[in-house]
Design a protein around this motif. Structure first.
Motif, short mmCIF file in Angstrom:
data_model
loop_
_atom_site.label_atom_id
_atom_site.label_comp_id
_atom_site.label_asym_id
_atom_site.label_seq_id
_atom_site.Cartn_x
_atom_site.Cartn_y
_atom_site.Cartn_z
N UNK A 116 -25.96 -11.47 -1.94
CA UNK A 116 -25.48 -10.87 -3.08
C UNK A 116 -25.31 -11.00 -4.07
N UNK A 117 -25.90 -10.69 -5.52
CA UNK A 117 -26.12 -10.56 -6.66
C UNK A 117 -24.70 -10.94 -6.99
N UNK A 118 -23.50 -10.47 -6.57
CA UNK A 118 -22.22 -9.99 -7.13
C UNK A 118 -21.60 -10.42 -5.81
N UNK A 119 -20.99 -8.69 -5.26
CA UNK A 119 -19.75 -8.68 -4.43
C UNK A 119 -19.99 -8.71 -3.57
N UNK A 120 -19.66 -9.18 -2.32
CA UNK A 120 -19.83 -9.57 -1.17
C UNK A 120 -19.81 -7.76 -0.72
N UNK A 121 -19.89 -8.13 0.41
CA UNK A 121 -20.36 -6.15 1.34
C UNK A 121 -18.68 -5.94 1.66
N UNK A 122 -17.80 -7.55 2.95
CA UNK A 122 -16.29 -6.48 2.93
C UNK A 122 -15.38 -6.69 1.38
N UNK A 123 -15.88 -7.45 0.39
CA UNK A 123 -15.47 -7.55 -0.80
C UNK A 123 -15.32 -6.20 -1.37
N UNK A 124 -16.74 -5.30 -1.16
CA UNK A 124 -16.81 -4.03 -1.67
C UNK A 124 -15.84 -2.98 -1.34
N UNK A 125 -15.95 -2.91 0.99
CA UNK A 125 -14.93 -2.09 1.35
C UNK A 125 -13.31 -2.57 1.16
N UNK A 126 -13.31 -3.60 0.41
CA UNK A 126 -11.74 -4.20 0.64
C UNK A 126 -10.84 -4.04 -1.16
N UNK A 127 -12.56 -3.62 -2.30
CA UNK A 127 -11.84 -3.09 -3.28
C UNK A 127 -12.16 -1.54 -3.00
N UNK A 128 -12.83 -0.81 -2.55
CA UNK A 128 -13.03 0.66 -2.65
C UNK A 128 -11.71 0.89 -1.85
N UNK A 129 -11.53 0.64 -0.81
CA UNK A 129 -10.00 0.63 -0.12
C UNK A 129 -9.20 1.18 -0.94
N UNK A 130 -8.90 -0.04 -1.65
CA UNK A 130 -7.40 -0.31 -2.35
C UNK A 130 -7.47 1.23 -3.80
N UNK A 131 -8.95 1.23 -3.80
CA UNK A 131 -8.59 2.76 -4.78
C UNK A 131 -8.73 3.74 -4.00
#
Ligand code: KG4
Ligand code: ZN
Length: 307
Positions: A116-131
């Motif tokens: 990944x050039x930025x966020x990891x896939x798990x990180x994306x799940x975590x950040x979007x879940x927060x939203x």
């Protein structure tokens, strides 16, 4: 927060090791070696693990084998028998901190071919879940929210198309094997705003969770398959927390079956779901296949260790 976590780990590490040894019905004196994670990871956790391993090694006169945390995720797939996945293999490592495609030609032989050039896939799940107002960790929360929709996937896709709720599939068609997931959180935020005043008979949170899971898994599967074909691998190995996602598993299985119909045989391996997230079995398995004890003085934590 990290200090609080480290304090808890100091308190629990010996009782946890004690209980594991008791449950396994093994005796410490019969163990061949002690394996320990040296990175990547949080410095506090690494220090506690390493100092404990060194102390046990001294007390019980056992050699120590240092293990890369990410390699441990790969080796969670090698515990069912000595044969394991055939080489060359392509490993998709998908966790909270990493999204990497690693070409593995043999035990101990790794080449990162994409990441990944930025966020990891798990990180994306975590950040979007927060939203989305879901809990932490986000991956299981998004998966659970999506699966509450008791509507067939094809029908859900039609609803999403009709309502123009499609999320992007970042970098899915570019020529590299790299990923980019940071744009998805902005896209989710935009969707949430767009839906604020809209009356829907279906839960917005669940619908966006479904589409988010589709977007992330579409990209992971497409890129992995592209790399698997390019490097002509015999196996695909998936590891890390996101590997427990059932939709990801189903999409991989389907694609592998389609390839088999075209006379291209690639076997796919996932660890048991409970061995996808961080665990000691993958670390022990890695040490078993790469039995290289080293001197205590050379064992140091490396929070940003790469493969
Ligand atoms: O490998 P891991 O336990 O820890 C790291 O080394 O990061 O992975 C944790 C990550 C978290 O981001 C979590 O949201 C994600 O794995 N995860 C999932 C699922 N279970 C855990 N992501 C999608 N679907 C799941 N079922
Ligand atoms: Zn991990």
């Amino acid at each position: 927060m990290p200090e609080q976590a480290a304090r808890e780990q100091v308190k629990y590490i010996i009782p946890v090791i004690d209980e594991s040894i008791k449950n396994s019905k093994l005796k410490i004196k019969n163990l061949e070696a002690i394996a320990v994670t040296i990175g990547p990871g949080l410095i506090g956790s690494l220090l506690i693990g390493i100092e404990t391993a060194k102390t046990l090694s001294m007390v019980f006169q056992k050699p120590i084998i240092p293990v890369n945390h990410l390699v441990g995720h790969i080796y969670a797939n090698f515990i069912k028998g000595v044969a394991g996945p055939a080489f060359p293999a392509l490993c998709l490592l998908v966790s909270g901190g990493h999204t990497e495609l690693v070409l593995m030609k043999n035990h101990g032989d790794y080449q990162v071919v994409g990441q990944t050039l930025d966020d990891a896939a798990g990180e994306c799940f975590d950040k979007c879940a927060r939203l989305l107002g879901l809990g932490y960790p986000g991956g299981p929360a998004v998966e659970a929210a999506a699966s509450k929709l008791k509507i067939k996937n094809e029908k859900l896709k039609m609803i999403i198309n009709n309502l123009k709720l499609n999320l992007p599939r970042p970098m899915i068609t570019d020529s590299s094997f790299n990923f980019s997931f940071s744009g998805l959180k902005t896209a989710v935020l935009y969707l949430l705003k767009k839906l604020t005043y809209r009356q829907l008979t279906i839960s917005k949170q669940q619908l966006i969770s479904f589409e988010l899971q589709e977007a992330i898994t579409d990209v992971l599967v497409a890129k992995t398959l592209k790399a698997a074909e390019k490097f002509q691998v015999k196996s695909i190995i998936v590891g890390g927390g996101v590997a427990s996602n059932q939709r990801l598993r189903d999409k991989f299985q389907l694609t592998i079956r389609q390839l088999a119909d075209q006379q291209l045989t690639i076997n796919i391996f996932f660890p048991d779901k409970k061995l996808c997230t961080d665990n000691a079995i993958g670390i022990a398995s890695s040490a078993f296949f790469n039995f290289k004890p080293i001197l205590w003085s050379q064992i140091k934590p490396n929070p940003s260790l790469s493969i």
